[in-house]
Design a protein around this motif. Structure first.
Motif, PDB file in Angstrom:
ATOM      1  N   VAL A   1      -5.506  21.617 -11.510  1.00  0.00           N
ATOM      2  CA  VAL A   1      -6.953  21.456 -11.445  1.00  0.00           C
ATOM      3  C   VAL A   1      -7.368  20.552 -10.292  1.00  0.00           C
ATOM      4  N   THR A   2      -6.658  19.426 -10.114  1.00  0.00           N
ATOM      5  CA  THR A   2      -7.088  18.400  -9.161  1.00  0.00           C
ATOM      6  C   THR A   2      -7.025  18.865  -7.716  1.00  0.00           C
ATOM      7  N   THR A   3      -5.896  19.417  -7.298  1.00  0.00           N
ATOM      8  CA  THR A   3      -5.710  19.768  -5.890  1.00  0.00           C
ATOM      9  C   THR A   3      -6.755  20.748  -5.363  1.00  0.00           C
ATOM     10  N   PRO A   4      -6.990  21.880  -6.045  1.00  0.00           N
ATOM     11  CA  PRO A   4      -7.987  22.816  -5.496  1.00  0.00           C
ATOM     12  C   PRO A   4      -9.411  22.277  -5.537  1.00  0.00           C
ATOM     13  N   LEU A   5      -9.758  21.518  -6.571  1.00  0.00           N
ATOM     14  CA  LEU A   5     -11.115  20.975  -6.639  1.00  0.00           C
ATOM     15  C   LEU A   5     -11.345  19.898  -5.586  1.00  0.00           C
ATOM     16  N   LEU A   6     -10.351  19.062  -5.342  1.00  0.00           N
ATOM     17  CA  LEU A   6     -10.485  18.051  -4.287  1.00  0.00           C
ATOM     18  C   LEU A   6     -10.529  18.694  -2.910  1.00  0.00           C
ATOM     19  N   ALA A   7      -9.825  19.833  -2.760  1.00  0.00           N
ATOM     20  CA  ALA A   7      -9.797  20.518  -1.465  1.00  0.00           C
ATOM     21  C   ALA A   7     -11.157  21.066  -1.068  1.00  0.00           C
ATOM     22  N   LEU A   8     -12.100  21.105  -2.009  1.00  0.00           N
ATOM     23  CA  LEU A   8     -13.448  21.564  -1.692  1.00  0.00           C
ATOM     24  C   LEU A   8     -14.244  20.503  -0.937  1.00  0.00           C
ATOM     25  N   VAL A   9     -13.851  19.229  -1.048  1.00  0.00           N
ATOM     26  CA  VAL A   9     -14.591  18.154  -0.383  1.00  0.00           C
ATOM     27  C   VAL A   9     -13.712  17.305   0.535  1.00  0.00           C
ATOM     28  N   LEU A  10     -12.385  17.486   0.466  1.00  0.00           N
ATOM     29  CA  LEU A  10     -11.453  16.726   1.293  1.00  0.00           C
ATOM     30  C   LEU A  10     -10.545  17.681   2.048  1.00  0.00           C
ATOM     31  N   PRO A  11      -9.961  17.248   3.171  1.00  0.00           N
ATOM     32  CA  PRO A  11      -8.970  18.080   3.855  1.00  0.00           C
ATOM     33  C   PRO A  11      -7.822  18.427   2.916  1.00  0.00           C
ATOM     34  N   ALA A  12      -7.210  19.574   3.120  1.00  0.00           N
ATOM     35  CA  ALA A  12      -6.187  20.059   2.194  1.00  0.00           C
ATOM     36  C   ALA A  12      -5.035  19.085   2.019  1.00  0.00           C
TER      37      ALA A  12
ATOM     38  N   GLU B   1      -4.987  15.824   2.533  1.00  0.00           N
ATOM     39  CA  GLU B   1      -5.445  14.631   1.822  1.00  0.00           C
ATOM     40  C   GLU B   1      -5.592  14.920   0.334  1.00  0.00           C
ATOM     41  N   SER B   2      -6.013  16.118  -0.007  1.00  0.00           N
ATOM     42  CA  SER B   2      -6.137  16.504  -1.413  1.00  0.00           C
ATOM     43  C   SER B   2      -4.777  16.472  -2.102  1.00  0.00           C
ATOM     44  N   VAL B   3      -3.767  16.992  -1.409  1.00  0.00           N
ATOM     45  CA  VAL B   3      -2.418  17.000  -1.963  1.00  0.00           C
ATOM     46  C   VAL B   3      -1.918  15.566  -2.156  1.00  0.00           C
ATOM     47  N   MET B   4      -2.103  14.716  -1.152  1.00  0.00           N
ATOM     48  CA  MET B   4      -1.604  13.350  -1.228  1.00  0.00           C
ATOM     49  C   MET B   4      -2.328  12.530  -2.296  1.00  0.00           C
ATOM     50  N   LEU B   5      -3.642  12.687  -2.401  1.00  0.00           N
ATOM     51  CA  LEU B   5      -4.402  11.957  -3.414  1.00  0.00           C
ATOM     52  C   LEU B   5      -4.001  12.429  -4.810  1.00  0.00           C
ATOM     53  N   THR B   6      -3.759  13.705  -4.959  1.00  0.00           N
ATOM     54  CA  THR B   6      -3.291  14.234  -6.241  1.00  0.00           C
ATOM     55  C   THR B   6      -1.945  13.635  -6.608  1.00  0.00           C
ATOM     56  N   MET B   7      -1.042  13.547  -5.644  1.00  0.00           N
ATOM     57  CA  MET B   7       0.285  12.991  -5.906  1.00  0.00           C
ATOM     58  C   MET B   7       0.203  11.530  -6.340  1.00  0.00           C
ATOM     59  N   LEU B   8      -0.632  10.732  -5.669  1.00  0.00           N
ATOM     60  CA  LEU B   8      -0.736   9.309  -5.992  1.00  0.00           C
ATOM     61  C   LEU B   8      -1.360   9.089  -7.365  1.00  0.00           C
ATOM     62  N   THR B   9      -2.459   9.757  -7.641  1.00  0.00           N
ATOM     63  CA  THR B   9      -3.134   9.563  -8.923  1.00  0.00           C
ATOM     64  C   THR B   9      -2.327  10.162 -10.076  1.00  0.00           C
TER      65      THR B   9
ATOM     66  N   PHE C   1       9.884  22.475  -4.643  1.00  0.00           N
ATOM     67  CA  PHE C   1       9.268  22.939  -3.401  1.00  0.00           C
ATOM     68  C   PHE C   1       7.750  22.947  -3.509  1.00  0.00           C
ATOM     69  N   LEU C   2       7.229  23.489  -4.593  1.00  0.00           N
ATOM     70  CA  LEU C   2       5.785  23.545  -4.783  1.00  0.00           C
ATOM     71  C   LEU C   2       5.186  22.148  -4.926  1.00  0.00           C
ATOM     72  N   GLY C   3       5.925  21.258  -5.561  1.00  0.00           N
ATOM     73  CA  GLY C   3       5.422  19.895  -5.729  1.00  0.00           C
ATOM     74  C   GLY C   3       5.220  19.187  -4.411  1.00  0.00           C
ATOM     75  N   SER C   4       6.122  19.389  -3.464  1.00  0.00           N
ATOM     76  CA  SER C   4       6.008  18.720  -2.165  1.00  0.00           C
ATOM     77  C   SER C   4       4.988  19.378  -1.255  1.00  0.00           C
ATOM     78  N   THR C   5       4.807  20.681  -1.377  1.00  0.00           N
ATOM     79  CA  THR C   5       3.901  21.377  -0.465  1.00  0.00           C
ATOM     80  C   THR C   5       2.459  21.406  -0.961  1.00  0.00           C
ATOM     81  N   THR C   6       2.267  21.487  -2.266  1.00  0.00           N
ATOM     82  CA  THR C   6       0.912  21.609  -2.799  1.00  0.00           C
ATOM     83  C   THR C   6       0.597  20.593  -3.887  1.00  0.00           C
ATOM     84  N   SER C   7       1.597  19.836  -4.344  1.00  0.00           N
ATOM     85  CA  SER C   7       1.532  18.932  -5.501  1.00  0.00           C
ATOM     86  C   SER C   7       1.389  19.709  -6.799  1.00  0.00           C
ATOM     87  N   ILE C   8       1.413  21.022  -6.736  1.00  0.00           N
ATOM     88  CA  ILE C   8       1.316  21.869  -7.935  1.00  0.00           C
ATOM     89  C   ILE C   8       2.725  22.307  -8.316  1.00  0.00           C
ATOM     90  N   ASN C   9       3.473  21.427  -8.963  1.00  0.00           N
ATOM     91  CA  ASN C   9       4.848  21.754  -9.323  1.00  0.00           C
ATOM     92  C   ASN C   9       4.966  22.334 -10.727  1.00  0.00           C
TER      93      ASN C   9
END
Length: 246
Positions: free
Chosen positions: A28-39, A41-49, A135-143
């Protein structure tokens, strides 16, 4: 100001879903954040939170499963994470968004069908699942997609507490690996994200609190369906946004 409030709401809702069902945070987080943040940055913010959220959940799942139960998945998950981290450093934003959207749609279709496949060589499949998830976790944070499909196919979702416990521990370990690799490959730029991380802390707390309250009272199946609907909507929006980037 709108972006700050939007990020807060997304994090709260995502952690609410994760606490209730054991999965759905990154989906949920990565695609929704990608609507207002660069892709990226969305992945990295998702990983941290997500790391903060999953550490907070350890106490909730302490009586369901253990880290030993997920060891077979972790070794190949590490290999997949390393390959994925390199890929993220080389891929452009347009193709990253396309990749995320395709993964989301595939995940939604698979989880909705809930079909079981007879596995003749479970150990081999388990290693493959770990590699794909890493692989998916590192590239999209969607593991989540590979491991969730694996557990659903095994019928583990029938025990809601154990299902959530295994997912929480597995995602936590892979989350830690993903963050370390992101720092190593230079894709983690904390300087541009610290403000959003601070905003996310109270959102994570509220999501955890209300999600656990609901987990004790309602069947997680309904929330899985809600998550899948969010996946489809988010994937469609990201595909439209990727077209604008192109």
């Amino acid at each position: 100001m709108f972006v700050d409030i939007y990020v807060f709401c997304v994090i709260l809702f995502s952690n609410f879903l994760q606490t209730t069902t054991g999965f759905g945070y990154a989906i949920v987080t990565t695609p929704l954040l990608a609507l207002v943040l660069p892709a990226k940055e969305s992945v990295m913010l998702t990983m941290l939170t997500a790391l903060i959220a999953r550490l907070s959940m350890l106490k909730l799942v302490s009586g369901a499963g253990s880290f030993r139960d997920i060891r077979p998945l972790l070794f190949t998950g590490l290999i997949g994470s390393a390959v994925g981290a390199y890929t993220l450093a080389a891929i452009n934003e347009y193709w990253l968004k396309i990749f995320i959207a395709i993964i989301l749609l595939f995940t939604a279709w698979g989880l909705w069908k809930e079909r079981r496949i007879e596995i003749k060589h479970p150990k081999r499949i388990e290693r493959l699942v770990g590699a794909c998830s890493g692989f998916l976790g590192s590239t999209t944070s969607i593991n989540g997609p590979p491991i969730i499909m694996y557990y659903l196919n095994a019928g583990m979702a029938e025990d809601k507490a154990l299902f959530r416990g295994h997912l929480t521990r597995y995602f936590l370990v892979m989350n830690v690996i993903g963050v370390i690799l992101a720092f190593g490959f230079g894709t983690m730029q904390v300087g541009s994200l610290w403000k959003f991380v601070l905003y996310s802390l109270p959102a994570l707390f509220f999501g955890l609190y209300f999600g656990e309250k609901l987990f004790q009272r309602i069947n997680a199946q309904a929330f899985k369906r809600m998550t899948l609907l969010m996946v489809v909507c988010s994937a469609v929006l990201i595909l439209a946004n990727a077209a604008n980037v192109k």
